[in-house]
Enzyme design. Sequence first.
Site, PDB file in Angstrom:
ATOM      1  N   GLY A 139       0.817  -1.212   0.000  1.00 23.06           N
ATOM      2  CA  GLY A 139       0.000   0.000   0.000  1.00 23.06           C
ATOM      3  C   GLY A 139       0.850   1.261   0.000  1.00 23.06           C
ATOM      4  N   THR A 140       2.007   1.215   0.633  1.00 25.11           N
ATOM      5  CA  THR A 140       2.854   2.412   0.709  1.00 25.11           C
ATOM      6  C   THR A 140       3.379   2.775  -0.679  1.00 25.11           C
ATOM      7  OG1 THR A 140       3.479   1.857   2.964  1.00 25.11           O
ATOM      8  CG2 THR A 140       4.923   3.378   1.787  1.00 25.11           C
ATOM      9  N   ASN A 188      -7.855   4.043   8.929  1.00 23.30           N
ATOM     10  CA  ASN A 188      -7.255   2.899   9.601  1.00 23.30           C
ATOM     11  C   ASN A 188      -7.447   2.917  11.112  1.00 23.30           C
ATOM     12  OD1 ASN A 188      -5.453   5.066   8.584  1.00 23.30           O
ATOM     13  ND2 ASN A 188      -4.025   4.271  10.103  1.00 23.30           N
ATOM     14  N   GLN A 193      -7.726   0.202   3.768  1.00 24.81           N
ATOM     15  CA  GLN A 193      -8.540  -0.298   4.881  1.00 24.81           C
ATOM     16  C   GLN A 193      -9.982  -0.560   4.467  1.00 24.81           C
ATOM     17  OE1 GLN A 193      -7.541  -1.323   7.765  1.00 24.81           O
ATOM     18  NE2 GLN A 193      -5.471  -0.474   7.882  1.00 24.81           N
ATOM     19  N   SER A 244      -3.730  -3.027  -0.415  1.00 22.82           N
ATOM     20  CA  SER A 244      -2.608  -3.816   0.099  1.00 22.82           C
ATOM     21  C   SER A 244      -3.118  -5.187   0.502  1.00 22.82           C
ATOM     22  CB  SER A 244      -2.024  -3.085   1.314  1.00 22.82           C
ATOM     23  OG  SER A 244      -1.028  -3.872   1.908  1.00 22.82           O
ATOM     24  N   ALA A 245      -2.428  -6.246   0.023  1.00 17.76           N
ATOM     25  CA  ALA A 245      -2.956  -7.609   0.210  1.00 17.76           C
ATOM     26  C   ALA A 245      -3.048  -8.021   1.677  1.00 17.76           C
ATOM     27  CB  ALA A 245      -2.070  -8.601  -0.552  1.00 17.76           C
ATOM     28  N   HIS A 246      -2.090  -7.563   2.506  1.00 12.92           N
ATOM     29  CA  HIS A 246      -2.077  -8.110   3.874  1.00 12.92           C
ATOM     30  C   HIS A 246      -3.204  -7.576   4.740  1.00 12.92           C
ATOM     31  CE1 HIS A 246      -0.002  -4.918   6.452  1.00 12.92           C
ATOM     32  NE2 HIS A 246       0.289  -4.449   5.252  1.00 12.92           N
ATOM     33  N   THR A 286      11.555  -7.281 -10.961  1.00 14.60           N
ATOM     34  CA  THR A 286      10.974  -8.613 -11.215  1.00 14.60           C
ATOM     35  C   THR A 286       9.819  -8.850 -10.253  1.00 14.60           C
ATOM     36  OG1 THR A 286      13.119  -9.370 -11.945  1.00 14.60           O
ATOM     37  CG2 THR A 286      11.532 -11.089 -11.345  1.00 14.60           C
ATOM     38  N   CYS A 292       4.623   5.017  19.943  1.00 12.43           N
ATOM     39  CA  CYS A 292       5.697   5.286  20.884  1.00 12.43           C
ATOM     40  C   CYS A 292       7.027   5.176  20.161  1.00 12.43           C
ATOM     41  CB  CYS A 292       5.623   4.274  22.016  1.00 12.43           C
ATOM     42  SG  CYS A 292       6.327   4.932  23.497  1.00 12.43           S
TER      43      CYS A 292
HETATM   44  N1  PLP Z   1      -2.773   3.006   3.811  1.00 12.96           N
HETATM   45  C1  PLP Z   1      -3.451   2.661   4.906  1.00 12.96           C
HETATM   46  C2  PLP Z   1      -4.775   3.303   5.181  1.00 12.96           C
HETATM   47  C3  PLP Z   1      -2.937   1.700   5.787  1.00 12.96           C
HETATM   48  O1  PLP Z   1      -3.628   1.375   6.880  1.00 12.96           O
HETATM   49  C4  PLP Z   1      -1.680   1.116   5.493  1.00 12.96           C
HETATM   50  C5  PLP Z   1      -1.085   0.134   6.410  1.00 12.96           C
HETATM   51  O2  PLP Z   1      -1.309   0.167   7.605  1.00 12.96           O
HETATM   52  C6  PLP Z   1      -1.021   1.505   4.312  1.00 12.96           C
HETATM   53  C7  PLP Z   1      -1.596   2.460   3.495  1.00 12.96           C
HETATM   54  C8  PLP Z   1       0.311   0.936   3.943  1.00 12.96           C
HETATM   55  O3  PLP Z   1       0.181  -0.363   3.398  1.00 12.96           O
HETATM   56  P1  PLP Z   1       1.439  -1.340   3.400  1.00 12.96           P
HETATM   57  O4  PLP Z   1       1.604  -1.845   4.790  1.00 12.96           O
HETATM   58  O5  PLP Z   1       1.061  -2.439   2.457  1.00 12.96           O
HETATM   59  O6  PLP Z   1       2.610  -0.577   2.893  1.00 12.96           O
END
Ligand code: PLP
Length: 383
Positions: free
Chosen positions: A69-70, A147, A175, A195-197, A238, A326
């Site tokens: 996601g980042t 989130n 989210q 984001s898959a996780h 890749t 923290c």
């Molecule tokens: N955007 C949101 C709203 C998220 O909650 C997160 C992860 O917590 C991300 C982006 C980032 O995703 P990733 O962990 O796959 O980089």
Amino acid sequence: MIFLDANATTPPSRSAVGAMLRAARRGWANPSSSHRAGRQARQLVEDARVTVGQLVGVGPEKVIFTSGGTEAGNLAVHSAVEAHGGRHIISSDLEHPAVHNPLRQMERQGYEVCRVPVSPEGLVNMDAIRNSLRADTALVSVMWANNETGVIQPIPAIAQLLAGSGTLFHSDAVQAAGKMKLNASVLGVDFITISAHKFYGPKGVGALIACGKKASLRGLIHPQLLGGGQENGFRSGTENVPGIAGMGAAALDVSSHDPAAYDRVNGLRDAFEAGLARVWPDVAILGAKVARACNTSCFRIPSVPGSTLAYKLDKHGVAVSTGSACHTGTTIPSRTLLSMGLTPKQAAEVVRVSLTHHVTNQDIEHVLNVMEKLSSHIRASAR
Ligand code: PLP
């Protein structure tokens, strides 16, 4: 352990793990190779592209796989401003660092970023978005579901406001995917990032999805990673074939979810909050009056530090998270919570409970029993 921290990550589903293992064994070749082994790996990537596209209602040609996601958020905001050419951006203080930090960097480079106010319930102010729009507004970036609070932003209204304006619209849907049905193409969002996780897939893989009507993404996506030209030249490197295959399987699971599955989680979340209010009558639930992701409860118990409650819950085998981070001994209150009008002290009292779809009634009952025990201890020690 009862895991109530699904917004941090979710356990990969059986089908995601199965797809990853199969890909690691049979799809280990380089998907850019033209021999049979390479073609087998390519097929796994392309199959996943179809199911990930289906998750949000678009064709596979709109899906660009990233490392999460980042990276997808960075690619989206940079692409949008470069594609449009304007120097003005509208966003909010709700955004995850995956969007907030690239926008801050752009500000240092001379872009003007307007962050619209947020209501005490955690909703962006639509009037402020409307009033901030300019001819040179390149991008509006507002997340789909927050989130921390789970609050769902007025995405259709923003898309409608921007329709025909030329300003591009990105929504960080990290989210939202897996917690509600998404049909971004119908809504008129230009880019969403996932984001898959966060939806029972593996970590380290995500996607930027260009949902707009334009057939070609040339001129719209501006690659940030330059190299061998994978992902149609939009994201070199890749491909992570097992990760992508796992994401594809997780997306397929989510797309075939019965809507009743969301209702079930929503019901458990509501039961948790009702029980919590019995145990702690002064509890404040954030975003309770507006639409929220079905699995998220974000609350504050006055005078009880969130870190204390989270620590005690952990000792009782319940995993939750707090509203403050923290870092090297200093507590940094969350930007989201401050933007909703909480003081730093109140933000430090916030706890987030986020349910996976594995959580049961019994789990919630158990957690409430633990909360009841803790409430007597914490009250007694405060006296
Ligand atoms: N955007 C949101 C709203 C998220 O909650 C997160 C992860 O917590 C991300 C982006 C980032 O995703 P990733 O962990 O796959 O980089």
